[in-house]
Design an enzyme around this catalytic site. Sequence first.
Site, PDB file in Angstrom:
ATOM      1  N   GLU A  35       0.870  -1.164   0.000  1.00  0.00           N
ATOM      2  CA  GLU A  35       0.000   0.000   0.000  1.00  0.00           C
ATOM      3  C   GLU A  35       0.915   1.226   0.000  1.00  0.00           C
ATOM      4  O   GLU A  35       1.800   1.327   0.857  1.00  0.00           O
ATOM      5  CB  GLU A  35      -0.894   0.012   1.258  1.00  0.00           C
ATOM      6  CG  GLU A  35      -1.856   1.165   1.203  1.00  0.00           C
ATOM      7  CD  GLU A  35      -2.789   1.265   2.404  1.00  0.00           C
ATOM      8  OE1 GLU A  35      -2.832   0.333   3.230  1.00  0.00           O
ATOM      9  OE2 GLU A  35      -3.463   2.305   2.498  1.00  0.00           O
ATOM     10  N   ARG A 262       4.672 -12.462   9.904  1.00  0.00           N
ATOM     11  CA  ARG A 262       5.369 -11.204   9.690  1.00  0.00           C
ATOM     12  C   ARG A 262       6.787 -11.283  10.206  1.00  0.00           C
ATOM     13  O   ARG A 262       7.054 -11.949  11.189  1.00  0.00           O
ATOM     14  CB  ARG A 262       4.707 -10.112  10.541  1.00  0.00           C
ATOM     15  CG  ARG A 262       3.669  -9.376   9.852  1.00  0.00           C
ATOM     16  CD  ARG A 262       3.004  -8.358  10.732  1.00  0.00           C
ATOM     17  NE  ARG A 262       1.960  -7.830   9.910  1.00  0.00           N
ATOM     18  CZ  ARG A 262       2.080  -6.732   9.149  1.00  0.00           C
ATOM     19  NH1 ARG A 262       3.157  -5.996   9.205  1.00  0.00           N
ATOM     20  NH2 ARG A 262       1.115  -6.353   8.359  1.00  0.00           N
ATOM     21  N   LYS A 272       3.897   0.869   9.847  1.00  0.00           N
ATOM     22  CA  LYS A 272       4.084   2.098   9.082  1.00  0.00           C
ATOM     23  C   LYS A 272       3.491   3.299   9.814  1.00  0.00           C
ATOM     24  O   LYS A 272       4.012   4.400   9.726  1.00  0.00           O
ATOM     25  CB  LYS A 272       3.446   1.963   7.697  1.00  0.00           C
ATOM     26  CG  LYS A 272       4.342   1.231   6.720  1.00  0.00           C
ATOM     27  CD  LYS A 272       3.806   1.296   5.310  1.00  0.00           C
ATOM     28  CE  LYS A 272       2.859   0.166   5.038  1.00  0.00           C
ATOM     29  NZ  LYS A 272       2.459   0.051   3.627  1.00  0.00           N
TER      30      LYS A 272
HETATM   31  P1  ATP Z   1       1.205  -1.559   7.996  1.00  0.00           P
HETATM   32  O1  ATP Z   1       0.166  -2.453   8.603  1.00  0.00           O
HETATM   33  O2  ATP Z   1       2.335  -1.217   8.882  1.00  0.00           O
HETATM   34  O3  ATP Z   1       0.647  -0.376   7.273  1.00  0.00           O
HETATM   35  P2  ATP Z   1       1.174  -3.405   5.896  1.00  0.00           P
HETATM   36  O4  ATP Z   1       1.523  -4.756   6.293  1.00  0.00           O
HETATM   37  O5  ATP Z   1      -0.264  -3.120   5.745  1.00  0.00           O
HETATM   38  O6  ATP Z   1       1.877  -2.416   6.878  1.00  0.00           O
HETATM   39  P3  ATP Z   1       1.545  -3.298   3.103  1.00  0.00           P
HETATM   40  O7  ATP Z   1       2.095  -2.194   2.287  1.00  0.00           O
HETATM   41  O8  ATP Z   1       0.106  -3.601   2.980  1.00  0.00           O
HETATM   42  O9  ATP Z   1       1.928  -2.982   4.600  1.00  0.00           O
HETATM   43  O10 ATP Z   1       2.400  -4.603   2.865  1.00  0.00           O
HETATM   44  C1  ATP Z   1       2.725  -5.081   1.582  1.00  0.00           C
HETATM   45  C2  ATP Z   1       3.044  -6.535   1.659  1.00  0.00           C
HETATM   46  O11 ATP Z   1       4.132  -6.751   2.543  1.00  0.00           O
HETATM   47  C3  ATP Z   1       1.883  -7.326   2.212  1.00  0.00           C
HETATM   48  O12 ATP Z   1       1.767  -8.530   1.490  1.00  0.00           O
HETATM   49  C4  ATP Z   1       2.253  -7.571   3.636  1.00  0.00           C
HETATM   50  O13 ATP Z   1       1.674  -8.748   4.111  1.00  0.00           O
HETATM   51  C5  ATP Z   1       3.783  -7.656   3.549  1.00  0.00           C
HETATM   52  N1  ATP Z   1       4.369  -7.237   4.817  1.00  0.00           N
HETATM   53  C6  ATP Z   1       4.160  -6.087   5.468  1.00  0.00           C
HETATM   54  N2  ATP Z   1       4.820  -6.064   6.630  1.00  0.00           N
HETATM   55  C7  ATP Z   1       5.484  -7.233   6.722  1.00  0.00           C
HETATM   56  C8  ATP Z   1       6.358  -7.823   7.687  1.00  0.00           C
HETATM   57  N3  ATP Z   1       6.668  -7.184   8.807  1.00  0.00           N
HETATM   58  N4  ATP Z   1       6.856  -9.043   7.425  1.00  0.00           N
HETATM   59  C9  ATP Z   1       6.546  -9.688   6.287  1.00  0.00           C
HETATM   60  N5  ATP Z   1       5.745  -9.198   5.339  1.00  0.00           N
HETATM   61  C10 ATP Z   1       5.204  -7.984   5.541  1.00  0.00           C
HETATM   62 MG    MG Z   2      -1.641  -3.744   4.279  1.00  0.00          MG
END
Ligand code: ATP
Ligand code: MG
Length: 559
Positions: A35, A262, A272
Amino acid sequence: MNEEKKSLNFIEQIIEEDLAKGLSKDKLRFRFPPEPNGYLHIGHAASICLNFGLGLKYNAPVNLRFDDTNPAKEEQEYVDSIKHDVQWLGFKWDKELYSSDYFQQLFDWAVMLIKEGKAYVDNQTSEQMAIQKGTPTEAGTDSPNRNRTVEENLDLFFKMKNGEFDEGSHVLRAKIDMAHTNMHMRDPIMYRILKKHHHRTGNDWCIYPMYDWTHGESDYIEQVSHSICTLEFKSHRDLYDWYVNQVYDENLLRPKQREFARRNLSYTVMSKRKLLQLVQEGIVAGWDDPRMPTISGLRRRGYTPESIRNFSEVAGIAKRDNVTDVALLEYCVRDHLNKTAPRVMAVLDPVKLIITNYPEGKDEWLTAENNQEDESAGFREVPFSREIYIEKEDFKEEANKKFFRLSIGKEVRLKNAYIIKAENCVKDENGEITEIYCTYDKDSRSGSGTEASKRRVKGTLHWVSIKHAETAEVRVYDRLFTHEAPDTFKDKNFKEFLNPNSLNIINAYVEPSLKSAKVLDRFQFQRLGYFCVDQDSSKDKLIFNRTVPLRDSWAKMNK
Ligand code: ATP
Ligand code: MG
């Protein structure tokens, strides 16, 4: 064969099973779906390395799909940084796609669901809807709007789309089952009204699809075979499948969502939202502050793409939540830089040393090996003269036998240069040593081949010639947080654990070869650690970031 099986991670095992069951290899397709609401971090790197790694392993395309359904938080700046970071990590995507490209298709499908009696407009307050949701052990209750006619629903949905209603007043919900054991299946929201400018679709839309409705359908549109996400989406899988089933055509591939844990890293936060808070409140200098766990922060700190990829590989992927020790990440960069970073000399905490029997006014350019781990790295010339700086902590007036550095009456070797012996020193009124007087053995120059050059002394020190030294600002970083899991407390804000000493700025002296170093060039400052030229560095002012200190530095040099 068995050996190979053992080394497969569980996602690869799922794929192998699907292939064994008849899925054609050329149908494999993956995606990385960020995102664009922040910069990528080391957790994302796990997902990137997993998805793009699968692409490489199976020779399958991997899309970069921006999951941009929340205009309130998304920006072009984030899109640009994400693209840069994925490329810098060394991966190539097949197509660059945006969920927002599917807004019209998603809308048309929503209309279809309404016509099939599978979706309805609800205009209750969110509080009312929350009460009706029930609990994991109690069924929910139907909304009074659940049985509106198709005509009424279509009319309301088009009015939502046309901007005739206020934000928060109406939503479109899927009509699934208010008594479902999975709470996500209790008539989830598909659309909400947001009168916001979208970074790509501008003001074309004022209704935006929810994540669940968008994600599975986007995977389906792109014919992604394995949609890999993190564990928190496991309970969404029923809904993912339900949505895909509504539009599924049996001639096409049905995407499959699978989840992994994660990546969490000790001594930092990875959400984030929290990282954004650190940026907005000025606690760090930006998303790319070298203390941040972001890819851009790690790059600026001196991490290499290879070290981050290797970290992702070594840390592996898990089925259950866990925390990876940041020491493993540090190990990975140290390991890579040990093989690749040129060695140089810098003194961070200087004291003046005068070699009394070395001719005044004389300069010598000594040959120094750039990297003993890499023969192809070659040699450079380092200037030597009568007055040099060494580290304060490398000298003690009197010392016991275990002190392998310099003390009065003892000898050490100056790296790439001569053996010196301390004769006496000068102190200021506070007892601080200000000057050290030494003599040198003029026949002991390193590499000169003489008997004296082969003479073994216990310690070797790094140094810089005062006359030739360049000054440099060195930014020495420590962990951003003092607790290994700062955001796991219910009653404490993660910011209470900020380390007040996470940045230390030092004025150092470095050998003149560094004058030509360019931004992002990485070096080993001998006996000190790995350092990288910061982007704030200029011709007039050299600035280095410390990537990591050398572990066991003393032991290593004194072997
Ligand atoms: P936040 O919740 O902090 O905004 P997010 O997980 O929603 O972060 P995205 O941009 O949606 O962030 O993540 C993009 C991809 O990366 C998704 O498939 C997500 O599952 C993966 N991802 C995000 N954070 C992690 C993490 N800490 N470890 C492994 N994969 C991750
Ligand atoms: Mg997300």
